[in-house]
Design an enzyme around this catalytic site. Structure first.
Site, PDB file in Angstrom:
ATOM      1  CD  GLN A   1      11.488 -16.106 -48.288  1.00 40.77           C
ATOM      2  OE1 GLN A   1      12.425 -15.468 -47.812  1.00 40.77           O
ATOM      3  NE2 GLN A   1      11.647 -17.331 -48.759  1.00 40.77           N
ATOM      4  CG  ASN A   2       8.758 -15.016 -54.762  1.00 40.05           C
ATOM      5  OD1 ASN A   2       9.802 -14.810 -54.139  1.00 40.05           O
ATOM      6  ND2 ASN A   2       8.581 -16.069 -55.528  1.00 40.05           N
TER       7      ASN A   2
ATOM      8  CG  ASP B   1       6.386 -12.642 -58.414  1.00 41.27           C
ATOM      9  OD1 ASP B   1       5.418 -13.307 -57.998  1.00 41.27           O
ATOM     10  OD2 ASP B   1       7.518 -13.150 -58.611  1.00 41.27           O
TER      11      ASP B   1
ATOM     12  CG  HIS C   1       9.151 -10.771 -47.518  1.00 39.52           C
ATOM     13  ND1 HIS C   1      10.274 -11.403 -48.016  1.00 39.52           N
ATOM     14  CD2 HIS C   1       9.160 -11.011 -46.173  1.00 39.52           C
ATOM     15  CE1 HIS C   1      10.925 -12.006 -47.014  1.00 39.52           C
ATOM     16  NE2 HIS C   1      10.259 -11.787 -45.890  1.00 39.52           N
TER      17      HIS C   1
ATOM     18  CB  CYS D   1      -1.447   9.373 -50.032  1.00 42.01           C
ATOM     19  SG  CYS D   1      -2.900   8.922 -49.069  1.00 42.01           S
TER      20      CYS D   1
HETATM   21  C1  BJW Z   1      16.439 -21.329 -58.028  1.00 44.08           C
HETATM   22  C2  BJW Z   1      16.224 -21.054 -59.343  1.00 44.08           C
HETATM   23  C3  BJW Z   1      15.376 -21.913 -60.019  1.00 44.08           C
HETATM   24  C4  BJW Z   1      17.487 -19.537 -58.653  1.00 44.08           C
HETATM   25  N1  BJW Z   1      14.838 -22.933 -59.378  1.00 44.08           N
HETATM   26  N2  BJW Z   1      15.904 -22.369 -57.404  1.00 44.08           N
HETATM   27  C5  BJW Z   1      20.735 -11.501 -38.053  1.00 44.08           C
HETATM   28  C6  BJW Z   1      20.229 -12.768 -37.799  1.00 44.08           C
HETATM   29  C7  BJW Z   1      18.912 -13.076 -38.043  1.00 44.08           C
HETATM   30  C8  BJW Z   1      18.045 -12.130 -38.549  1.00 44.08           C
HETATM   31  C9  BJW Z   1      18.531 -10.870 -38.802  1.00 44.08           C
HETATM   32  C10 BJW Z   1      19.862 -10.566 -38.558  1.00 44.08           C
HETATM   33  N3  BJW Z   1      20.065  -9.269 -38.907  1.00 44.08           N
HETATM   34  C11 BJW Z   1      18.897  -8.759 -39.362  1.00 44.08           C
HETATM   35  C12 BJW Z   1      17.956  -9.729 -39.299  1.00 44.08           C
HETATM   36  C13 BJW Z   1      16.533  -9.630 -39.700  1.00 44.08           C
HETATM   37  C14 BJW Z   1      16.361  -9.565 -41.185  1.00 44.08           C
HETATM   38  C15 BJW Z   1      17.153 -10.692 -41.853  1.00 44.08           C
HETATM   39  O1  BJW Z   1      16.707 -11.819 -41.945  1.00 44.08           O
HETATM   40  N4  BJW Z   1      18.341 -10.398 -42.359  1.00 44.08           N
HETATM   41  C16 BJW Z   1      19.199 -11.431 -42.941  1.00 44.08           C
HETATM   42  C17 BJW Z   1      19.697 -10.959 -44.299  1.00 44.08           C
HETATM   43  C18 BJW Z   1      20.316 -11.717 -41.975  1.00 44.08           C
HETATM   44  N5  BJW Z   1      14.950  -9.760 -41.394  1.00 44.08           N
HETATM   45  C19 BJW Z   1      14.122  -8.730 -41.353  1.00 44.08           C
HETATM   46  O2  BJW Z   1      14.505  -7.581 -41.215  1.00 44.08           O
HETATM   47  C20 BJW Z   1      12.652  -9.060 -41.457  1.00 44.08           C
HETATM   48  N6  BJW Z   1      11.936  -8.396 -40.428  1.00 44.08           N
HETATM   49  C21 BJW Z   1      12.173  -8.625 -39.134  1.00 44.08           C
HETATM   50  O3  BJW Z   1      12.998  -9.440 -38.741  1.00 44.08           O
HETATM   51  O4  BJW Z   1      11.395  -7.863 -38.322  1.00 44.08           O
HETATM   52  C22 BJW Z   1      11.600  -7.896 -36.910  1.00 44.08           C
HETATM   53  C23 BJW Z   1      10.637  -6.897 -36.353  1.00 44.08           C
HETATM   54  C24 BJW Z   1       9.617  -7.320 -35.535  1.00 44.08           C
HETATM   55  C25 BJW Z   1       8.719  -6.379 -35.018  1.00 44.08           C
HETATM   56  C26 BJW Z   1       8.868  -5.038 -35.326  1.00 44.08           C
HETATM   57  C27 BJW Z   1       9.864  -4.607 -36.167  1.00 44.08           C
HETATM   58  C28 BJW Z   1      10.773  -5.546 -36.691  1.00 44.08           C
HETATM   59  C29 BJW Z   1      12.084  -8.514 -42.767  1.00 44.08           C
HETATM   60  C30 BJW Z   1      12.703  -9.162 -43.944  1.00 44.08           C
HETATM   61  C31 BJW Z   1      12.214  -8.457 -45.204  1.00 44.08           C
HETATM   62  C32 BJW Z   1      12.918  -8.963 -46.444  1.00 44.08           C
HETATM   63  N7  BJW Z   1      12.577  -8.100 -47.515  1.00 44.08           N
HETATM   64  C33 BJW Z   1      13.022  -8.435 -48.855  1.00 44.08           C
HETATM   65  C34 BJW Z   1      12.556  -7.304 -49.793  1.00 44.08           C
HETATM   66  C35 BJW Z   1      11.040  -7.445 -50.008  1.00 44.08           C
HETATM   67  C36 BJW Z   1      10.514  -6.387 -50.913  1.00 44.08           C
HETATM   68  C37 BJW Z   1      11.069  -6.524 -52.297  1.00 44.08           C
HETATM   69  O5  BJW Z   1      10.867  -7.537 -52.972  1.00 44.08           O
HETATM   70  O6  BJW Z   1      11.708  -5.569 -52.726  1.00 44.08           O
HETATM   71  O7  BJW Z   1      12.475  -9.681 -49.260  1.00 44.08           O
HETATM   72  S1  BJW Z   1      14.773  -8.729 -48.937  1.00 44.08           S
HETATM   73  C38 BJW Z   1      14.682 -10.056 -50.109  1.00 44.08           C
HETATM   74  O8  BJW Z   1      15.092 -11.292 -49.499  1.00 44.08           O
HETATM   75  C39 BJW Z   1      13.197 -10.204 -50.410  1.00 44.08           C
HETATM   76  C40 BJW Z   1      13.068 -11.686 -50.503  1.00 44.08           C
HETATM   77  O9  BJW Z   1      11.702 -12.046 -50.325  1.00 44.08           O
HETATM   78  C41 BJW Z   1      13.963 -12.172 -49.420  1.00 44.08           C
HETATM   79  C42 BJW Z   1      14.377 -13.585 -49.567  1.00 44.08           C
HETATM   80  O10 BJW Z   1      15.104 -13.790 -50.710  1.00 44.08           O
HETATM   81  P1  BJW Z   1      14.917 -15.139 -51.546  1.00 44.08           P
HETATM   82  O11 BJW Z   1      13.519 -15.219 -52.022  1.00 44.08           O
HETATM   83  O12 BJW Z   1      15.418 -16.278 -50.775  1.00 44.08           O
HETATM   84  O13 BJW Z   1      15.781 -14.830 -52.834  1.00 44.08           O
HETATM   85  P2  BJW Z   1      17.368 -15.020 -53.052  1.00 44.08           P
HETATM   86  O14 BJW Z   1      17.744 -14.243 -54.255  1.00 44.08           O
HETATM   87  O15 BJW Z   1      18.101 -14.739 -51.809  1.00 44.08           O
HETATM   88  O16 BJW Z   1      17.560 -16.561 -53.355  1.00 44.08           O
HETATM   89  C43 BJW Z   1      17.052 -17.143 -54.547  1.00 44.08           C
HETATM   90  C44 BJW Z   1      17.333 -18.622 -54.447  1.00 44.08           C
HETATM   91  O17 BJW Z   1      16.749 -19.255 -55.566  1.00 44.08           O
HETATM   92  C45 BJW Z   1      18.824 -18.964 -54.469  1.00 44.08           C
HETATM   93  O18 BJW Z   1      19.094 -19.910 -53.450  1.00 44.08           O
HETATM   94  C46 BJW Z   1      19.032 -19.606 -55.854  1.00 44.08           C
HETATM   95  O19 BJW Z   1      20.019 -20.641 -55.844  1.00 44.08           O
HETATM   96  C47 BJW Z   1      17.676 -20.186 -56.114  1.00 44.08           C
HETATM   97  N8  BJW Z   1      17.282 -20.290 -57.522  1.00 44.08           N
HETATM   98  N9  BJW Z   1      16.953 -19.874 -59.670  1.00 44.08           N
HETATM   99  C48 BJW Z   1      15.152 -23.129 -58.043  1.00 44.08           C
HETATM  100  N10 BJW Z   1      15.105 -21.716 -61.345  1.00 44.08           N
END
Ligand code: BJW
Length: 245
Positions: A100-101, A103, A118, A148
Site C-alpha cells: 500500500q506504500n 515510496d 495505491h 502536463c
Molecule cells: C509498525 C511499525 C513498525 C508502525 N513495524 N509495524 C466503509 C467500509 C469499507 C470500505 C470503505 C468504507 N468507507 C469507505 C470505504 C472505502 C475506502 C476505505 O477503505 N476506507 C476506510 C478508511 C474505511 N477505500 C477506498 O476508498 C479505496 N478505493 C475504493 O474502495 O474504491 C472503490 C471504487 C471502485 C471502483 C470505482 C471507484 C471506486 C481506495 C483507498 C485508497 C487509500 N489511499 C491512501 C493514500 C494513498 C496515497 C498516499 O500515500 O498519499 O493509502 S490512504 C492511506 O491508508 C494510504 C495507505 O496506503 C493506506 C493504508 O494505511 P497503512 O499502510 O495501513 O498505514 P497506517 O498508518 O494506517 O498504519 C500503519 C501501521 O503500522 C499501524 O498499524 C502501526 O501500528 C504499524 N507500525 N510502525 C511494524 N516499525
C-alpha cells in the site's frame, strides 16, 4: 524466539505473499498515516488532502504535502525489513510484495515482484488519462501544481485517493498472488483500508496461514494465525532467517 509450529511451517513455504503498509517504512524515517504520535495525518488532515475533491479545491496545498513526502522518500533508504523481503524473494519460488506504500522502497531494496495497490509517489499524471504518466516529475522548486507536458493542465500525483478505484489490474494481481501462495504475511498495516485489508481474509478462507507483524494490535489480530508484536525491521529478518535455517 519463533514459535516452533511457525518455524516448521516457515521451513516448508515456497511461495509467500506479503502485504505491506506504512509501518514497514517507519524505520526508514517515513511517518505512518495513523500513528498517534508521529502520524503524517496529525499534521495534515487526510480528508483535506487525500481526496479528489481536495485536489479540485486546492491543488497547490495537496501538492505541497506530496512534494514534502517525495523529498522524504528520496532521502530515505530501505531498512532491514525491505532488505529481508528482497533477500527472501531470491530464495523462494515466489515472494510477491503487495504494497500500500507509495515510496518505492521495496523496489530500491531489490524486490522485483511488487504490486503497488495505491500507486506511486514518484510518478505524476494528467487529469486527462490519455496523456502519458510522467516518471520522477519533481514538484520541488516548481510552481504548484506542476503542469502536463502534453496539454499544460495540472498534474496530480499518481496515487489512489479515497473513493478512487485501484490501478487497473492491481487488485486482481494481488488476489492471484494470494491464490498461489502457501503463506501470507501482513506487515506494518493498520488493516483498516479496503480493499487491501481483505487480502489476508481471502488467504484465511483458502486455509493459507496468515502471520501479522505489527507494533500494535489491529482488526486482523484476532483472526490471524500468529500476530507478532514488534517492529518489521526486527521481526522480518528473523522470520526470513528461520525459513532458511
Ligand atoms: C509498525 C511499525 C513498525 C508502525 N513495524 N509495524 C466503509 C467500509 C469499507 C470500505 C470503505 C468504507 N468507507 C469507505 C470505504 C472505502 C475506502 C476505505 O477503505 N476506507 C476506510 C478508511 C474505511 N477505500 C477506498 O476508498 C479505496 N478505493 C475504493 O474502495 O474504491 C472503490 C471504487 C471502485 C471502483 C470505482 C471507484 C471506486 C481506495 C483507498 C485508497 C487509500 N489511499 C491512501 C493514500 C494513498 C496515497 C498516499 O500515500 O498519499 O493509502 S490512504 C492511506 O491508508 C494510504 C495507505 O496506503 C493506506 C493504508 O494505511 P497503512 O499502510 O495501513 O498505514 P497506517 O498508518 O494506517 O498504519 C500503519 C501501521 O503500522 C499501524 O498499524 C502501526 O501500528 C504499524 N507500525 N510502525 C511494524 N516499525
Amino acid at each position: 524466539m519463533i514459535d516452533p509450529d511457525l518455524g516448521r511451517i516457515l521451513k516448508r513455504v515456497r511461495r509467500v505473499v506479503v502485504l505491506t503498509g506504512a509501518g514497514v517504512s517507519a524505520e526508514s524515517g517515513i511517518p505512518t498515516f495513523r500513528d498517534a504520535s508521529s502520524g503524517l495525518w496529525k499534521r495534515f488532515d487526510p480528508e483535506s488532502l487525500a481526496t479528489p475533491e481536495a485536489f479540485q479545491r486546492d491543488p497547490a496545498r495537496v501538492w505541497e504535502w506530496y512534494a514534502h513526502r517525495r523529498a522524504m522518500a528520496a532521502e530515505a533508504s530501505p531498512n532491514p525489513a525491505h532488505r529481508a523481503l528482497a533477500e527472501w524473494e531470491r530464495r523462494l519460488d515466489g515472494c510477491p510484495v503487495v504494497t500500500q506504500n507509495v515510496d518505492g522502497l521495496h523496489q530500491r531494496a531489490g524486490s522485483r515482484d511488487v504490486i503497488e495497490l495505491h500507486g506511486s509517489l514518484l510518478r505524476s499524471r494528467c487529469l486527462d488519462p490519455r496523456h502519458p504518466v510522467e516518471e520522477g516529475a519533481d514538484a520541488v522548486g516548481v510552481d504548484l501544481p506542476p503542469r502536463c507536458q502534453t496539454c499544460g493542465g495540472p498534474l496530480r500525483p499518481d496515487v489512489v485517493w479515497f473513493g478512487e478505484a485501484l490501478p487497473a489490474g492491481a487488485y486482481e494481481a494481488a488476489l492471484a498472488a494470494v491464490a498461489e501462495a502457501d503463506f501470507l504475511l501482513s506487515v506494518g498495516t493498520s488493516s483498516l483500508v479496503q480493499p487491501a485489508a481483505s487480502l489476508p481474509l481471502e488467504a484465511l478462507e483458502r486455509g493459507v496461514p496468515v502471520v501479522e507483524i505489527n507494533i500494535e494490535p489491529t482488526p486482523l489480530t484476532p483472526v490471524a494465525d500468529w500476530s507478532l508484536r514488534g517492529t518489521a525491521g526486527e521481526i522480518l529478518p528473523r522470520l526470513a532467517a528461520a525459513a532458511s535455517s
